[in-house]
Design a protein around this motif. Structure first.
Motif, PDB file in Angstrom:
ATOM      1  N   ALA A 264       6.837  -9.984  -8.727  1.00  0.00           N
ATOM      2  CA  ALA A 264       7.581  -9.047  -9.469  1.00  0.00           C
ATOM      3  C   ALA A 264       8.739  -9.367  -9.563  1.00  0.00           C
ATOM      4  O   ALA A 264       9.463  -9.968  -8.739  1.00  0.00           O
ATOM      5  CB  ALA A 264       7.084  -7.640  -8.998  1.00  0.00           C
ATOM      6  N   ILE A 265       9.216  -9.018 -11.031  1.00  0.00           N
ATOM      7  CA  ILE A 265      10.755  -9.383 -11.237  1.00  0.00           C
ATOM      8  C   ILE A 265      11.201  -8.288 -11.850  1.00  0.00           C
ATOM      9  O   ILE A 265      10.693  -7.557 -12.792  1.00  0.00           O
ATOM     10  CB  ILE A 265      10.720 -10.432 -12.139  1.00  0.00           C
ATOM     11  CG1 ILE A 265      10.396 -11.791 -11.679  1.00  0.00           C
ATOM     12  CG2 ILE A 265      12.546 -10.560 -12.545  1.00  0.00           C
ATOM     13  CD1 ILE A 265      10.305 -12.958 -12.822  1.00  0.00           C
ATOM     14  N   LEU A 266      12.459  -7.428 -11.082  1.00  0.00           N
ATOM     15  CA  LEU A 266      13.104  -6.473 -11.713  1.00  0.00           C
ATOM     16  C   LEU A 266      14.383  -6.776 -12.389  1.00  0.00           C
ATOM     17  O   LEU A 266      15.262  -7.360 -11.776  1.00  0.00           O
ATOM     18  CB  LEU A 266      13.603  -5.297 -10.362  1.00  0.00           C
ATOM     19  CG  LEU A 266      14.237  -4.207 -10.757  1.00  0.00           C
ATOM     20  CD1 LEU A 266      13.440  -3.503 -11.756  1.00  0.00           C
ATOM     21  CD2 LEU A 266      14.785  -3.449  -9.608  1.00  0.00           C
ATOM     22  N   ALA A 267      14.350  -6.577 -13.571  1.00  0.00           N
ATOM     23  CA  ALA A 267      15.330  -7.070 -14.407  1.00  0.00           C
ATOM     24  C   ALA A 267      16.119  -6.092 -15.279  1.00  0.00           C
ATOM     25  O   ALA A 267      15.456  -5.209 -15.880  1.00  0.00           O
ATOM     26  CB  ALA A 267      14.996  -8.569 -15.062  1.00  0.00           C
ATOM     27  N   ASP A 268      17.410  -6.389 -15.647  1.00  0.00           N
ATOM     28  CA  ASP A 268      17.996  -5.658 -16.629  1.00  0.00           C
ATOM     29  C   ASP A 268      18.556  -6.602 -17.793  1.00  0.00           C
ATOM     30  O   ASP A 268      18.005  -7.789 -17.863  1.00  0.00           O
ATOM     31  CB  ASP A 268      18.910  -4.770 -16.099  1.00  0.00           C
ATOM     32  CG  ASP A 268      20.280  -5.685 -15.549  1.00  0.00           C
ATOM     33  OD1 ASP A 268      20.215  -6.817 -15.902  1.00  0.00           O
ATOM     34  OD2 ASP A 268      20.971  -4.867 -14.762  1.00  0.00           O
ATOM     35  N   HIS A 269      19.465  -6.074 -18.725  1.00  0.00           N
ATOM     36  CA  HIS A 269      19.782  -6.905 -19.734  1.00  0.00           C
ATOM     37  C   HIS A 269      20.731  -7.983 -19.555  1.00  0.00           C
ATOM     38  O   HIS A 269      20.769  -8.942 -20.188  1.00  0.00           O
ATOM     39  CB  HIS A 269      20.840  -5.798 -20.676  1.00  0.00           C
ATOM     40  CG  HIS A 269      21.856  -5.644 -20.054  1.00  0.00           C
ATOM     41  ND1 HIS A 269      22.062  -4.587 -19.117  1.00  0.00           N
ATOM     42  CD2 HIS A 269      23.139  -5.912 -20.258  1.00  0.00           C
ATOM     43  CE1 HIS A 269      23.293  -4.413 -18.658  1.00  0.00           C
ATOM     44  NE2 HIS A 269      24.047  -5.239 -19.481  1.00  0.00           N
ATOM     45  N   THR A 270      21.181  -8.172 -18.234  1.00  0.00           N
ATOM     46  CA  THR A 270      21.874  -9.143 -17.788  1.00  0.00           C
ATOM     47  C   THR A 270      21.010 -10.431 -17.500  1.00  0.00           C
ATOM     48  O   THR A 270      21.529 -11.683 -17.486  1.00  0.00           O
ATOM     49  CB  THR A 270      22.788  -9.052 -16.562  1.00  0.00           C
ATOM     50  OG1 THR A 270      22.027  -8.775 -15.457  1.00  0.00           O
ATOM     51  CG2 THR A 270      23.633  -7.617 -16.764  1.00  0.00           C
ATOM     52  N   LEU A 354       9.420 -10.574  -4.618  1.00  0.00           N
ATOM     53  CA  LEU A 354      10.020  -9.540  -5.477  1.00  0.00           C
ATOM     54  C   LEU A 354      11.537 -10.404  -5.785  1.00  0.00           C
ATOM     55  O   LEU A 354      12.464 -10.544  -4.988  1.00  0.00           O
ATOM     56  CB  LEU A 354      10.484  -8.320  -5.040  1.00  0.00           C
ATOM     57  CG  LEU A 354      11.257  -7.345  -5.605  1.00  0.00           C
ATOM     58  CD1 LEU A 354      10.751  -6.945  -7.208  1.00  0.00           C
ATOM     59  CD2 LEU A 354      11.595  -6.255  -5.052  1.00  0.00           C
ATOM     60  N   GLU A 355      11.671 -10.591  -7.202  1.00  0.00           N
ATOM     61  CA  GLU A 355      12.930 -11.350  -7.626  1.00  0.00           C
ATOM     62  C   GLU A 355      13.916  -9.991  -8.205  1.00  0.00           C
ATOM     63  O   GLU A 355      13.425  -8.943  -8.907  1.00  0.00           O
ATOM     64  CB  GLU A 355      12.980 -12.229  -8.579  1.00  0.00           C
ATOM     65  CG  GLU A 355      12.299 -13.436  -8.162  1.00  0.00           C
ATOM     66  CD  GLU A 355      12.468 -14.569  -9.200  1.00  0.00           C
ATOM     67  OE1 GLU A 355      11.905 -15.773  -8.756  1.00  0.00           O
ATOM     68  OE2 GLU A 355      12.916 -14.158 -10.257  1.00  0.00           O
ATOM     69  N   ALA A 365      19.358  -5.330  -4.394  1.00  0.00           N
ATOM     70  CA  ALA A 365      18.147  -5.719  -3.420  1.00  0.00           C
ATOM     71  C   ALA A 365      18.146  -4.931  -1.919  1.00  0.00           C
ATOM     72  O   ALA A 365      17.342  -4.825  -1.467  1.00  0.00           O
ATOM     73  CB  ALA A 365      18.407  -7.182  -3.114  1.00  0.00           C
ATOM     74  N   ALA A 366      19.528  -4.546  -1.757  1.00  0.00           N
ATOM     75  CA  ALA A 366      19.531  -3.844  -0.440  1.00  0.00           C
ATOM     76  C   ALA A 366      19.032  -2.414  -0.262  1.00  0.00           C
ATOM     77  O   ALA A 366      18.659  -1.821   0.806  1.00  0.00           O
ATOM     78  CB  ALA A 366      21.001  -3.641  -0.136  1.00  0.00           C
ATOM     79  N   ALA A 373       9.024 -10.607   0.435  1.00  0.00           N
ATOM     80  CA  ALA A 373      10.346 -11.394   0.316  1.00  0.00           C
ATOM     81  C   ALA A 373      11.055 -11.046  -0.829  1.00  0.00           C
ATOM     82  O   ALA A 373      10.570 -10.638  -1.698  1.00  0.00           O
ATOM     83  CB  ALA A 373      10.122 -12.960   0.529  1.00  0.00           C
ATOM     84  N   VAL A 374      12.247 -10.738  -0.606  1.00  0.00           N
ATOM     85  CA  VAL A 374      13.172 -10.444  -1.877  1.00  0.00           C
ATOM     86  C   VAL A 374      14.260 -11.756  -2.250  1.00  0.00           C
ATOM     87  O   VAL A 374      14.750 -12.303  -1.245  1.00  0.00           O
ATOM     88  CB  VAL A 374      14.067  -9.014  -1.586  1.00  0.00           C
ATOM     89  CG1 VAL A 374      14.813  -8.933  -2.865  1.00  0.00           C
ATOM     90  CG2 VAL A 374      13.164  -8.036  -1.233  1.00  0.00           C
TER      91      VAL A 374
END
Length: 459
Positions: A264-270, A354-355, A365-366, A373-374
């Motif tokens: 799973a990847i949690l991503a925003d506009h950056t 998880l990225e 991430a914290a 694993a992160v």
């Protein structure tokens, strides 16, 4: 000819933004049922592996080799791989691959050495102590899968923590390969040799788990050599390996019921869509049932990732396998309105890998609670963890990261309490023990204490 620009994206979408959902943001329980997830029926596989397990229990190595002939299309002469074959495999490894394996081992040792617990003694009262000793499992079977790829890295990830824990008896099991004369893949043998493991068995699937659990019986191996059972089995495998672990749990300890890999990847506009797409593809490469999930606050990023996936999948080696994985029900994109909502989603999903590719990735991430694993920021891809980060890649799947950890030194250690009280220390608390024993209607418990002081309470 169909217009490629109008083709449906590989990843399906779930939109959890306000205006695209009913009511408030879903609670964790509801989220779990909404998110993409592979459908793995271990219960059905259990019924298929029971006859295999029964046969291996009754006939040992002979049965295991018969199943190798049936499922792997090759029958090794013996289960145990000769020591000479291990040396030959190591001598034949490409120097660059050997150097990479050595780097993987070195970094894994550095990380896992720091995990080793030390014994601790607490003085509860004068003359009364409790010591917690950490004792390694005596003998462990470490499974390295075969299937669509070869996994010397899994040998490293299983063996290193077991060795750092102090396990004395190690067996590496891996399926026999017809291409290599009924032995496991040479890279698996080379990794074992590099790690100093001299007991490797050419057996895979449910029959491998069963043989590890029961041993070779009175006859041992087909050459008469001993095949001693183990106390624990660790390592990933297919659904039949998982089913065998489930059936045999109790006779052996297991690490987990690991399923097909997931990211799973949690991503925003950056986030860079090239990086995100490449990382989703990298895990889809494992298996048609692998899961690749993107959680993002940016519809523009989601669109860019879709375009990148089309471009990257078309040029990669395992196009068909990756396409099946990305377009399956276990993969998809989830749109959220904020990183906060994204954290709720990834915690409900509890990914194996998880990225975090967002602004302030370390801070985000914290706050993650559930993940095997992160991987933090644009330069910590899952592939790094698969091989050379120093972390372990044997991790909980299928949402089990909500309650389970990945493989570590602790997997192979058992805490044993050692109670050491003097007569005075026991006498000081004797009345309290008797009071609790009486309250639980277990008077003999109290008598076991008072008898030491010549007291007897008649009843």
């Amino acid at each position: 000819m169909p217009d490629a620009s109008k083709r449906s994206p590989l990843l399906s979408r779930i939109d959890l933004r306000p205006g695209h959902r009913d009511g408030d943001f879903p609670a964790p329980g509801a989220l779990r049922s909404m998110l993409p997830r592979a459908a793995v029926d271990v219960d059905a596989a259990v019924e298929r592996v029971r006859p295999v397990i029964d046969a291996v229990r009754e006939r040992g190595a002979d049965a295991a080799l018969e199943y190798a002939e049936r499922f792997d299309r090759v029958r090794p002469e013996t289960v145990r791989v000769p020591a000479a074959a291990l040396r030959e495999a190591l001598d034949g490894v490409d120097p660059e691959v050997r150097a990479a394996l050595e780097t993987s081992i070195e970094r894994a040792r550095a990380v896992h050495a720091d995990q080793r617990r030390t014994d601790s003694t607490t003085q509860v009262v004068p003359g009364g102590t409790v010591t917690e000793r950490w004792v390694p499992v005596a003998r462990v079977g470490l499974y390295a899968p075969g299937g669509l790829a070869v996994y010397p890295s899994s040998v490293v990830m299983n063996v290193v923590p077991a060795q750092e824990a102090g396990v004395e008896g190690l067996v590496v099991c891996s399926p026999p390969q017809a291409e290599f004369g009924g032995r496991p893949h040479p890279l698996v043998l080379a990794a074992a040799a590099l790690l100093g493991v001299d007991e490797v068995w050419a057996v895979g699937g449910a029959q491998a788990v069963a043989l590890l659990a029961y041993g070779g019986g009175e006859k041992g191996d087909t050459d008469g050599g001993a095949l001693e059972p183990v106390d624990m089995v660790t390592g990933p495998g297919n659904v039949y390996v998982t089913a065998a672990k489930r059936v045999l749990r109790g006779r052996i300890g297991i690490d987990s019921e690991a399923g097909t890999t997931e990211i799973a990847i949690l991503a925003d506009h950056t986030a860079d869509p090239v990086h995100v797409a490449a990382d989703l593809v990298s895990q889809a490469e494992h298996d048609p049932a692998a899961a690749s999930v993107l959680v993002t606050t940016s519809p523009e990023l989601a669109d860019a990732v879709d375009a990148e996936l089309d471009a990257q999948v078309a040029t990669t080696k395992h196009t068909e396998r990756i396409t099946t994985a990305l377009s399956g029900p276990q993969s998809g994109t989830i749109l959220v309105s904020s990183v906060e909502d994204g954290l709720r989603v990834v915690d409900a999903y509890a990914a194996e890998h998880l990225e975090i590719q967002t602004d302030d990735a370390r801070g985000v991430a914290a706050r993650v609670r559930n993940a095997g694993a992160v991987f933090v920021g644009p330069h910590s891809p899952v592939s790094l963890g698969d091989y050379c980060a120093g972390s372990n890649h044997v991790l909980p799947t299928g949402g089990c990261a909500r309650h389970s950890s990945g493989l570590s030194v602790q997997t192979f250690l058992r805490g044993i309490h050692v109670v050491d009280y003097s007569a005075d220390a026991l006498a000081e608390v004797a009345d309290r023990v008797v009071a609790l024993a009486d309250a639980e209607d277990l008077p003999a418990h109290g008598q076991a204490v008072t008898a030491r002081f010549g007291r007897r309470k008649d009843r």
